[in-house]
Structures are given as C-alpha cells and as structure tokens.
Write an enzyme that holds these catalytic residues in place. Structure first.
Site, short mmCIF file in Angstrom:
data_model
loop_
_atom_site.label_atom_id
_atom_site.label_comp_id
_atom_site.label_asym_id
_atom_site.label_seq_id
_atom_site.Cartn_x
_atom_site.Cartn_y
_atom_site.Cartn_z
N TRP A 29 6.45 -0.61 -8.15
CA TRP A 29 7.44 -1.23 -7.48
C TRP A 29 8.70 -1.22 -8.46
O TRP A 29 9.79 -1.14 -8.12
CB TRP A 29 7.15 -2.65 -6.99
CG TRP A 29 8.18 -3.19 -5.99
CD1 TRP A 29 8.34 -2.99 -4.68
CD2 TRP A 29 9.39 -3.86 -6.67
NE1 TRP A 29 9.41 -3.86 -4.41
CE2 TRP A 29 10.16 -4.11 -5.31
CE3 TRP A 29 9.85 -4.57 -7.54
CZ2 TRP A 29 11.28 -5.01 -5.31
CZ3 TRP A 29 10.96 -5.18 -7.78
CH2 TRP A 29 11.61 -5.53 -6.67
N PHE A 65 2.92 -8.28 -9.12
CA PHE A 65 4.04 -9.04 -8.70
C PHE A 65 4.41 -10.26 -9.50
O PHE A 65 3.92 -10.45 -10.44
CB PHE A 65 3.65 -9.90 -7.36
CG PHE A 65 3.50 -9.27 -5.99
CD1 PHE A 65 4.56 -8.96 -5.10
CD2 PHE A 65 2.49 -8.33 -5.80
CE1 PHE A 65 4.58 -8.22 -3.93
CE2 PHE A 65 2.35 -7.27 -4.69
CZ PHE A 65 3.51 -7.39 -4.04
N THR A 81 3.79 1.36 -1.14
CA THR A 81 4.50 1.66 -2.32
C THR A 81 3.73 2.27 -3.30
O THR A 81 4.15 2.98 -4.16
CB THR A 81 4.98 0.20 -2.71
OG1 THR A 81 5.81 -0.52 -1.92
CG2 THR A 81 5.65 0.07 -4.00
N ARG A 102 2.30 8.47 7.00
CA ARG A 102 2.46 8.15 8.46
C ARG A 102 3.95 7.79 8.60
O ARG A 102 4.86 7.42 7.78
CB ARG A 102 1.89 7.06 9.01
CG ARG A 102 0.38 7.38 8.86
CD ARG A 102 -0.31 6.03 9.57
NE ARG A 102 -0.31 4.98 8.65
CZ ARG A 102 -0.60 3.76 8.83
NH1 ARG A 102 -1.08 3.50 9.83
NH2 ARG A 102 -0.51 2.86 7.77
N LYS A 162 0.78 -1.25 0.02
CA LYS A 162 0.03 -0.06 0.06
C LYS A 162 0.94 1.27 0.03
O LYS A 162 0.58 2.32 -0.81
CB LYS A 162 -1.01 -0.06 1.47
CG LYS A 162 -1.84 1.24 1.62
CD LYS A 162 -3.27 1.13 2.22
CE LYS A 162 -2.88 0.32 3.44
NZ LYS A 162 -2.20 1.34 4.43
#
Length: 555
Positions: free
Chosen positions: A409, A381, A73, A94, A71
């Site tokens: 990514w 992925f 990323t 955060r 998330k």
C-alpha cells in the site's frame, strides 16, 4: 506514510498507452480493441500463446472484517513485486460492482501505491460488461413474460418461475415486486423480484465459459422455471440462447488495463463470493496463463468462500490448479476476531492478536487440505506495533508457515518483494493438489463436506423446503454439480456475529437454487441477500464530479 486518498494517488500516476502494455504482454495489435487511450478489450482468437502455461498464484484471505484487509491491494502489489524480481507476470482480477461502490465497500481496484488504473473507469461503467450482462438477464425476463402473454405454449407455471430480473445497484425496494399489472394488454400478473447483477446466473456463466460457443451452450441450459407438473423449462425451450449470446459478444472479451507500475492486468467479470462463485473469468485467467509465466489472481472474501469455490468450481471447470495460495491477514483483523471493537484497533493488544490467530490458523489448515502450501501476507497498517507483529511471526514459525510483512500500500511492488520470493519458493515445489469433494457424491454429502472440513461445523440441517429440492434435483439429474455455498463472509458459521474460529455449530440450508447453466447448485444459508440494501450513510454521499468531468470521493 501517504495522506493522499487512493483516488488522489491514482490521479498522480502516469499511465502508459494501452498499446505499450499490450506489447509488453505479448498481445499483437490486431488482437487489441481499444476503448480510449488506456483500456482495451482483447480478441482472444487473435492472441498468440507463447507456449507453455503460466503458474497460478491465488490470493485469498482470512475471514474479512469491516476494518478491511486489502486483498486486492496485495494482489496488485504482489504482481508488481514479481515484476521487480524480473518475472514475466500478469494480474487477473474481477470487475467491481456499482452497487457496493455506492454502498459500504467503495471502489475495488487496490489501494495506495498498489492499484489498477484507470481506477475511475474500472469502478464505474468499465467497458460496458455489467450493462451487457444486466441487459441479457432482463431480456430473458422479457422473453419469459412475453411467452406467457402470447399463450404460454410451454405451459410455464408463473408461480414457479425461478428467473429474476437484475440491476447493478443495491436497491432493497426491488427484492419482491409484482409485474404485469394493468389489464390484459399489459401481460400476465405474477410475483417477481430483482437480484444484484453480480448474482445473475448470466454473470456466473460468462465467468465460467471458455469461449462464445461455450457461453451460448451454457445459456441454453439455464432452468428458468417449471411447468405445472414440475418439469424444468430451459432457455433452449424458449429458443433465445442465440440472441442472449449475441448481447454478450463483446462482454465475453477480457479487458486489458495496467497497474500503477505498468504490469499488464486483465479485469473481467465479477460474481460475488458470498452469493455466487467469486472469481474473475476463466477466459481472462487462461489468456493470462497463455501470455505470462506467473498469473496472480484473487477470489472473493475469505478462503472458506472464495478459495473453496475457486478450487472446486472454477479450477475444476478450467482444468488447472493453483500453484501457490497467498492468505492476506492484518493485525487489525486478528484483533477484531478476538472481540476487539473497531474503534479500539489502534491500541496495542498483543493478547488479542494471539487470540485472533485462531481464525487465520483455520484458513491455513483449510488451504493445506487442498494440498497447496499457503503463504501469509501480513498486510501492514500504520498502527501495528513490533510486539504485535512478533506474536504473529512466532506463531508462523511454530506452525511452519511462510509469512511476509507486506507493505505494498505504501511502497508499491517494492513493498512486496519478500512476499514474491516466498511465493516463488512454493510455486517451484511440487504440490499434492486435490479437490475437496468428488462430483459423483450426493449433493448432501458435498454440502456436509464443505461445512465440516472448511467451516468447522458439526452438522448440516436441511429445511423441509431444501429436503424437497434435494429430491427434486436428484430426480432431474442435477446431483453431479459442484456446490456454491451462499453464506456470510464474516464468520465460518452462518451467523455473522460468531467471529474467530467457532466450532461444533450447525448450519441450516434454507433452500437450494439450481444454476444448470452455470453448472452448480447454490445452497443458501442464514440471512444472505441476493439484492443488498444501502446503508444509512452510503459511500455515495462523499462522491461528486468536477467541472472537467473527474470523479471525487470514489474511494
């Protein structure tokens, strides 16, 4: 596909001086308080708003799995992607907690070619904010125990002190302790305990404050415990709100860093989303909105936790609304939600993907209940197959859901351009935003609304302890607060083994906590721990430092 670790990729990046990043964001040099070459705090009183307010893009996710969905990323990559299509953008995130960094989770600054930097610093003692929060929290504990030792003029019942000490580390041995042992000069013995720093009410207050005076006023309202006749005792009664606010005078300033592609990033605050409200600070988000046309921010875990709290607690307090919501999903997580074991995720299994979509479907419907249209970021992925992707794409088409295959990514912002364009479509449309519940509803009704509307449960059961607390909180005038559910992130239910989209289940509220400073009521379900433990093989075992002082193994 890169074989480098996130830290190795981060170490190869060329960082721009933080003054350049500030200049790009429209932050004057006089507002910048530099912490070395690549980090700074911002004095928001010296920031000149550009006029108008930026649109808020909230990144949330389907129910997380141990496989990891990426998330943060996607959040970072989406901000970089907006930059690719010439949007004036900032990202607001955060701060990572040290405890989970050394435990299971590892670092939390994105991954691959979609990271915020310098990742070593952000993952470790980042500008000292969490240390300041820990210190303020524990100073309050010291003031409470000193007050009792010095005669207890307020008549505090030491058996009914709600305030706990904190530590930014996963340390199960400290969950329940006894303090004040050793005779009359050592204080008054009583039971106490430690939470993790991110569960501190001071953390929540810092993240929900609009400025230093609002912070001080909120600290004054903290209920630290009760007198012998059950009357609440506050920090204001102790008279130490000024001292505690002073400890936090620098921590309240948002931190400026950059993404790997030079997008300005504000990283500030970090309450957990399964035990607290799971969002970065209002101050950081609002500062970004004053400077950029689009602000990409995230909320912790799945939409049932982070997004619900972002909307019903944070956005309500800050008086803004999300203009678009991105739901991060992965083929791997869809398989896990249909019962595939983590070790078998590399094998193609189209039927498992289709079965797991039930979880994602509920998250989509949940976001639509708030009147905002979601966009799914299917985070790519290496072992995903075309057939698996097509199954998700077909479902999205059948349900009129925007979906984008996201490759940030591997490719950085370039891998998220399609996602950015789809989000922009939603941002430019009018939404029919609404909160899930009205603040004037009774606490029980608010809890039941969340359980039935967002989790898919059929019933809420309150233990006898929770029932007594509901009455007590109402008598104290606390029933107008929003609800902050403390629940497992892995399931819609309060049982983390019930994956997918369970329905017709009961949720038991075992107890409630009144966070009168932060301005919400925490409802504790299941076996949620406010002080986690470390696993048998903590991530710390892979961490080290080189002779020139660089971190190794930090994700």
């Amino acid at each position: 596909m890169s074989h480098l670790s996130d830290l190795e990729i981060a170490n190869q990046a060329t960082l721009k001086p933080i003054k350049e990043i500030a200049d790009k964001a429209g932050i004057a040099e006089e507002a910048l308080e530099q912490y070395g070459h690549y980090k700074a705090k911002i004095d928001i009183s010296k920031v000149q708003p550009r006029g108008g307010k930026g649109k808020v893009v909230l990144v949330t996710a389907m129910s997380p799995t141990p496989a990891g969905e990426g998330k943060s990323t996607v959040t970072v990559g989406l901000a970089d992607a907006f930059q690719h299509i010439n949007q004036n953008v900032m990202v607001a995130l955060r701060e990572p907690a040290l405890g989970p960094t050394f435990g299971i989770k590892g670092g939390a600054t994105g991954g691959g070619y979609a990271q915020v930097l310098p990742m070593e610093d952000i993952n470790l003692h980042f500008n000292g904010d969490f240390h300041a929060i820990t210190t303020a929290n524990n100073a309050l504990s010291a003031f409470i125990d000193n007050h009792i030792h010095q005669g207890n003029a307020l008549g505090i019942d030491q058996r009914r002190i709600e305030w706990k000490r904190v530590l930014d580390m996963n340390d199960r041995a400290l969950r329940q302790v006894v303090v004040g042992l050793g005779g009359p000069t050592q204080g008054v013995p009583r039971e106490d305990g430690f939470n993790i720093t991110v569960a501190s009410e001071i953390m929540a207050i810092l993240c929900l404050s609009t400025d230093i005076m609002d912070l001080k006023a909120s600290i004054a309202k903290i209920t630290i415990g009760y007198t012998r006749d059950r009357k609440p005792v506050t920090v204001k009664d102790l008279g130490v709100e000024g001292a505690l606010a002073m400890i936090l005078k620098d921590a309240i300033k948002p931190n400026l860093v950059q993404t790997m592609e030079g997008t300005p990033a504000l990283i500030h605050g970090g309450p957990f989303a399964n035990i607290a409200h799971g969002c970065n600070s209002i101050i950081a988000t609002e500062t970004a909105r004053n400077l950029a046309d689009i602000v990409v921010t995230e909320a912790g875990f799945g939409s049932d936790l982070g997004a619900e709290k972002f909307i019903d607690i944070k956005a309500r307090k800050a008086n803004f609304e999300p203009d678009a919501v991105v739901l991060v999903a992965t083929i791997r997580a869809l398989k896990m939600h249909s019962g595939v074991a983590k070790d078998n995720l590399k094998e193609e299994n189209v039927e498992a993907v289709k079965a797991g979509i039930a979880n994602l479907d509920r998250h989509v419907n949940n976001i639509r209940k708030f009147g905002v249209e979601p966009v799914i970021a299917l985070n790519a992925f290496i072992h995903d197959t075309d057939a698996e992707f097509e199954a998700v794409q077909q479902w999205a088409k059948d349900n009129d859901v925007r979906l984008s295959l996201t490759e940030v990514w591997e490719k950085g912002g370039a891998g998220g351009v399609d996602l950015a364009q789809k989000v922009l479509e939603v941002v430019e449309q009018p939404q029919n935003f609404k909160h899930l519940y009205d603040l004037e509803q009774p606490l029980e009704a608010k809890i039941e609304t969340i359980v039935k509307e967002i989790y898919g449960g059929s019933k809420v059961t309150f233990t006898s302890k929770a029932q007594k607390q509901l009455k007590q909180f109402k008598d104290n005038g606390w029933d107008h607060y929003p609800i902050c559910m403390a629940k497992t992130q892995y399931s819609f239910s309060d049982d983390q083994t019930r994956l997918g989209a369970p329905s017709d289940f009961e949720i038991t509220i075992r107890e409630l906590e009144a966070k009168t400073g932060a301005g919400f009521i925490v409802a504790l379900t299941g076996a949620i721990m406010t002080m986690p433990g470390l696993p048998k093989q903590p991530a710390a075992l892979k961490m080290d430092v080189t002779e020139d002082g660089h971190a190794i193994g930090l994700f």
